[in-house]
Enzyme design. Structure first.
Site, PDB file in Angstrom:
ATOM      1  N   CYS B  84       0.457  -0.861  -0.027  1.00 37.59           N
ATOM      2  CA  CYS B  84      -0.260  -0.274  -0.203  1.00 37.59           C
ATOM      3  C   CYS B  84       0.915   1.053  -0.140  1.00 37.59           C
ATOM      4  O   CYS B  84       1.642   1.579  -0.795  1.00 37.59           O
ATOM      5  CB  CYS B  84      -1.030   0.205   1.427  1.00 37.59           C
ATOM      6  SG  CYS B  84      -2.406   0.984   1.294  1.00 37.59           S
ATOM      7  N   HIS B 201      -3.480  -5.645   1.195  1.00 38.32           N
ATOM      8  CA  HIS B 201      -2.805  -5.947   2.414  1.00 38.32           C
ATOM      9  C   HIS B 201      -2.054  -7.463   2.912  1.00 38.32           C
ATOM     10  O   HIS B 201      -3.563  -7.580   4.001  1.00 38.32           O
ATOM     11  CB  HIS B 201      -3.484  -5.297   3.630  1.00 38.32           C
ATOM     12  CG  HIS B 201      -3.032  -3.557   3.511  1.00 38.32           C
ATOM     13  ND1 HIS B 201      -2.085  -3.228   4.032  1.00 38.32           N
ATOM     14  CD2 HIS B 201      -3.886  -3.108   2.816  1.00 38.32           C
ATOM     15  CE1 HIS B 201      -2.435  -1.841   3.931  1.00 38.32           C
ATOM     16  NE2 HIS B 201      -3.458  -1.431   3.228  1.00 38.32           N
ATOM     17  N   GLU B 203      -0.440  -8.513   4.885  1.00 37.59           N
ATOM     18  CA  GLU B 203      -0.456  -8.382   6.497  1.00 37.59           C
ATOM     19  C   GLU B 203      -1.898  -8.564   6.939  1.00 37.59           C
ATOM     20  O   GLU B 203      -1.933  -9.080   8.634  1.00 37.59           O
ATOM     21  CB  GLU B 203       0.609  -7.720   6.840  1.00 37.59           C
ATOM     22  CG  GLU B 203      -0.009  -6.063   7.167  1.00 37.59           C
ATOM     23  CD  GLU B 203      -0.817  -5.125   6.321  1.00 37.59           C
ATOM     24  OE1 GLU B 203      -0.625  -6.071   4.499  1.00 37.59           O
ATOM     25  OE2 GLU B 203      -0.436  -4.177   6.709  1.00 37.59           O
TER      26      GLU B 203
END
Lengths: 74, 229
Positions: B84, B201, B203
């Protein structure tokens, strides 16, 4: 110290949704006949050495891949 | 492998990135003023709004001392993953081609998206099953995307070259492009393959609690793609 103004705008041909949004809002306010609105940034600064402004624009103020810039010394 | 997760003023996803990295190895935060990253094998440039995203997203973060070190590591072949805002930083730094522009919709988008990974962009999970569609269209990953400036853009000839060189690592699945990205591109990698950036994302998708663990695959692939510094 010499004053300068840097105008930064999206490059021609790159979709500019900010400009489009402004343009679309205009007729509702009674502003007809306004086209090709583009929204950019303006940076005002004082520079000891205005000769270096182009380098500054290339490195930081603008992203030359997507933006054009124009330096105006005042 | 020791992961370093960069932390700028304005980063906000570094904790999740740290958590994801710690699933694969050791991980520590790297404050943006650190110039010496010796001991770190791989780097994550996390999401958020580094330096307030003033001027342009990622424009100021790229000049941080930590990013100078990351550029050297990237050149030496170490794995670098930008997520991002981190993707935006890597593009601004010239470590990845292209730029991320305001979403076509002018709106911040936040939704789970399907990504299609290029066939060689993922490693086979240890003892795991590879999605059977992988050979036809690339493997699908379910990963959240949340951003206001995620529209990938590069000149047509650069896009052609990226496709020809196999540098488009991730695309949004058909019909799921959330931001108007050119050719549905969600993530790209450098020519050597050790620097990878993507807008969604991974994560946030490493624990069954949040619905998908597909994000771990992205971290595993990045770890395998580069030679640890």
């Amino acid at each position: 110290m010499p004053r300068a103004r840097v105008l930064i705008r999206p490059k021609e041909g790159i979709l500019d949704p900010q400009g489009k949004a402004v343009e679309r809002a205009l007729p509702a306010l009674g502003f007809d006949g306004i086209e090709r609105v583009h929204v950019g940034r303006m940076v005002e600064l004082e520079a000891e050495d205005p000769e270096r402004l182009a380098e500054l624009c290339e490195k930081l103020l603008a992203n030359p891949l997507i933006e054009d810039y124009e330096i105006q010394t005042l | 492998m020791i992961w370093g997760v960069l932390q700028f003023p304005g980063s906000c996803d570094e904790r999740d990135a740290l958590h994801a990295c710690s699933r694969l190895g050791e991980a520590r935060l790297v404050w943006h003023e650190e110039r010496d990253l010796s001991g770190v094998d791989a780097v994550v440039v996390p999401g958020g709004f580094s330096y307030g995203d003033y001027l342009r997203a990622g424009a100021i973060a790229r000049f941080s001392p930590a990013m100078e070190a990351v550029a050297e590591m990237a050149a030496a072949g170490a794995p670098v993953l930008g997520i991002c805002n981190g993707f935006q930083v890597l593009c601004e730094a010239g470590l990845l081609p292209g730029a991320l522009l305001l979403n076509e919709s002018m709106r911040f988008t936040c939704r789970q998206v399907d990504l299609i990974a290029a066939r060689d962009a993922l490693t086979t999970p240890e003892g795991g099953q590879v999605n059977e569609r992988r050979d036809q269209e690339g493997e699908r990953l379910s990963i959240p995307a949340k951003h206001g400036e995620g529209r990938y853009w590069a000149p047509e000839e650069v896009l052609d070259a990226l496709e020809a060189n196999g540098q488009v690592a991730y695309r949004y699945a058909p019909g799921q492009n959330p931001n108007g990205s050119a050719r549905d591109i969600a993530g790209v990698r450098n020519e050597a393959g050790n620097v990878v950036g993507l807008m969604p994302h991974p994560e946030h998708a490493v624990d069954p609690l949040t619905g998908s663990t597909d994000g771990l695959r992205v971290f595993e692939a990045v770890a395998a793609a580069g030679a640890p510094a």
